[in-house]
Design a protein around this motif. Structure first.
Motif, PDB file in Angstrom:
ATOM      1  N   ARG A 208       0.816  -1.225   0.000  1.00 42.04           N
ATOM      2  CA  ARG A 208       0.000   0.000   0.000  1.00 42.04           C
ATOM      3  C   ARG A 208       0.843   1.265   0.000  1.00 42.04           C
ATOM      4  NH1 ARG A 208      -2.128   3.616  -1.120  1.00 42.04           N
ATOM      5  NH2 ARG A 208      -4.143   4.528  -0.575  1.00 42.04           N
ATOM      6  N   TYR A 209       2.060   1.148   0.492  1.00 40.01           N
ATOM      7  CA  TYR A 209       2.925   2.334   0.586  1.00 40.01           C
ATOM      8  C   TYR A 209       4.302   2.005   0.018  1.00 40.01           C
ATOM      9  CZ  TYR A 209      -0.708   3.979   3.750  1.00 40.01           C
ATOM     10  OH  TYR A 209      -1.918   4.333   4.284  1.00 40.01           O
ATOM     11  N   ASP A 210       4.418   2.065  -1.281  1.00 45.13           N
ATOM     12  CA  ASP A 210       5.720   1.891  -1.949  1.00 45.13           C
ATOM     13  C   ASP A 210       5.679   2.612  -3.296  1.00 45.13           C
ATOM     14  OD1 ASP A 210       4.128   0.259  -3.451  1.00 45.13           O
ATOM     15  OD2 ASP A 210       5.560  -1.394  -3.562  1.00 45.13           O
ATOM     16  N   ALA A 211       6.697   2.403  -4.113  1.00 42.34           N
ATOM     17  CA  ALA A 211       6.802   3.137  -5.375  1.00 42.34           C
ATOM     18  C   ALA A 211       5.652   2.812  -6.317  1.00 42.34           C
ATOM     19  CB  ALA A 211       8.139   2.808  -6.046  1.00 42.34           C
ATOM     20  N   ARG A 212       5.208   1.534  -6.339  1.00 36.92           N
ATOM     21  CA  ARG A 212       4.103   1.168  -7.232  1.00 36.92           C
ATOM     22  C   ARG A 212       2.804   1.836  -6.788  1.00 36.92           C
ATOM     23  NH1 ARG A 212      -0.115  -2.367  -7.765  1.00 36.92           N
ATOM     24  NH2 ARG A 212      -0.486  -3.083  -9.913  1.00 36.92           N
ATOM     25  N   ALA A 213       2.551   1.825  -5.496  1.00 38.00           N
ATOM     26  CA  ALA A 213       1.336   2.464  -5.003  1.00 38.00           C
ATOM     27  C   ALA A 213       1.338   3.967  -5.268  1.00 38.00           C
ATOM     28  CB  ALA A 213       1.198   2.196  -3.504  1.00 38.00           C
ATOM     29  N   LEU A 214       2.525   4.568  -5.294  1.00 37.10           N
ATOM     30  CA  LEU A 214       2.611   5.993  -5.613  1.00 37.10           C
ATOM     31  C   LEU A 214       2.157   6.260  -7.044  1.00 37.10           C
ATOM     32  CD1 LEU A 214       3.575   8.801  -4.605  1.00 37.10           C
ATOM     33  CD2 LEU A 214       5.802   8.267  -5.615  1.00 37.10           C
ATOM     34  N   LEU A 215       2.468   5.317  -7.968  1.00 34.59           N
ATOM     35  CA  LEU A 215       2.073   5.474  -9.363  1.00 34.59           C
ATOM     36  C   LEU A 215       0.590   5.168  -9.563  1.00 34.59           C
ATOM     37  CD1 LEU A 215       5.115   3.859 -11.218  1.00 34.59           C
ATOM     38  CD2 LEU A 215       4.426   6.258 -11.289  1.00 34.59           C
ATOM     39  N   THR A 216       0.115   4.086  -8.949  1.00 36.67           N
ATOM     40  CA  THR A 216      -1.240   3.612  -9.227  1.00 36.67           C
ATOM     41  C   THR A 216      -2.293   4.193  -8.288  1.00 36.67           C
ATOM     42  OG1 THR A 216      -0.846   1.688  -7.792  1.00 36.67           O
ATOM     43  CG2 THR A 216      -0.354   1.444 -10.142  1.00 36.67           C
ATOM     44  N   ALA A 217      -1.883   4.945  -7.270  1.00 37.77           N
ATOM     45  CA  ALA A 217      -2.821   5.514  -6.293  1.00 37.77           C
ATOM     46  C   ALA A 217      -3.623   4.425  -5.607  1.00 37.77           C
ATOM     47  CB  ALA A 217      -3.740   6.528  -6.965  1.00 37.77           C
ATOM     48  N   GLY A 218      -3.002   3.288  -5.363  1.00 33.92           N
ATOM     49  CA  GLY A 218      -3.676   2.165  -4.709  1.00 33.92           C
ATOM     50  C   GLY A 218      -2.891   0.895  -4.947  1.00 33.92           C
ATOM     51  N   THR A 219      -3.549  -0.230  -4.710  1.00 28.36           N
ATOM     52  CA  THR A 219      -2.858  -1.513  -4.894  1.00 28.36           C
ATOM     53  C   THR A 219      -3.131  -2.127  -6.263  1.00 28.36           C
ATOM     54  OG1 THR A 219      -4.735  -2.610  -3.826  1.00 28.36           O
ATOM     55  CG2 THR A 219      -2.856  -2.003  -2.425  1.00 28.36           C
TER      56      THR A 219
END
Length: 262
Positions: A208-219
């Motif tokens: 929920r809180y990493d680089a991917r979540a920063l891009l996708t605004a979620g999981t």
């Protein structure tokens, strides 16, 4: 003895127009084809002053430059103009995005042409910026005093790829969603910032809180991802890229123009 008066010289209409204070306050050089007037014409024009008033002979040789940098900038302008037009018909929401694209393709006059101009200009921009970087590297233009401008160019290359990546999701069809899902999954393995990357779990990174979540605004890739990619694609990245382009062109002039052949 009567002395004849000298014949008065007639003033032409052109002289009346050009020999006054208003005209000289706007145009500060004459029309005579002299080296001085050429330099003044370039330096005093709001558009032409972006270019150097003089260039070295090798700088205009196609076999040396391939015109790749200029063509990349031209294609960028094409994507900006067509992108602004497309923004009038596109809504970045999960409910409307797909159907807005269909509306653009089949109902808006010249909509399909405009969308394809934007798409192919973006593809061409990626190709030409790679050619430009290859030419710059092979001609040694990354060496002093141009090493700073080389770094600026590498950042512009990265931003160009990010523009293509963020724009890929906007059609909001199955191909776009799953391609971006695969692409963003790689961000999980980012060192330090990904929950599956080196030292990521130790630093508290979670799905929920990493680089991917920063891009996708979620999981997962969903409607919030579409809005985030739209803002990145239309505002954030173009503004940063435009600032770096201004810096890039300014450094080219300050570094002595286009570098010579090796």
């Amino acid at each position: 003895m009567n002395v004849p008066e000298p014949e008065k010289r007639r003033t032409s209409l052109g002289e009346i127009v050009t020999n006054n204070y208003v005209w000289r306050s706007i145009f500060r050089h004459g029309y005579a084809d002299t080296p001085r007037n050429r330099v003044l014409q370039v330096s005093a024009n709001v558009w032409l002053h972006l270019h150097p008033s003089k260039m070295r002979r090798h700088g205009i040789r196609y076999r040396h430059t391939w015109c790749a940098g200029g063509l990349t900038f031209l294609l960028y302008l094409c994507t900006v103009v067509t992108g602004v037009v497309l923004m009038f018909y596109y809504r970045p929401t999960g409910e409307y995005a797909y159907w807005d694209i269909k509306y653009l393709d089949f109902d808006v006059p010249f909509g399909m042409i405009m969308r394809n101009m934007h798409r192919w200009a973006a593809h061409g921009m990626v190709i030409f910026i790679w050619l430009h970087m290859f030419r710059v590297f092979m001609t040694g233009s990354y060496k002093p005093p141009r090493e700073f401008n080389w770094v600026v160019g590498v950042n512009l290359l990265t931003l160009t790829l990010l523009l293509s990546f963020t724009g890929y999701l906007l059609p909001w069809d199955q191909l776009a969603i799953w391609a971006v899902t695969v692409g963003t999954n790689m961000a999980r393995a980012t060192p330090l910032l990904g929950n599956e990357g080196p030292f990521g779990p130790q630093l508290g990174m979670t799905p929920r809180y990493d680089a991917r979540a920063l891009l996708t605004a979620g999981t997962v890739v969903g409607a919030p991802t579409l809005l985030r990619f739209y803002v990145l694609h239309c505002i954030f990245i173009p503004v940063i890229a435009s600032i770096l382009m201004i810096l890039h062109f300014w450094r080219i002039r300050k570094d002595g123009g286009i570098s010579g052949p090796l």
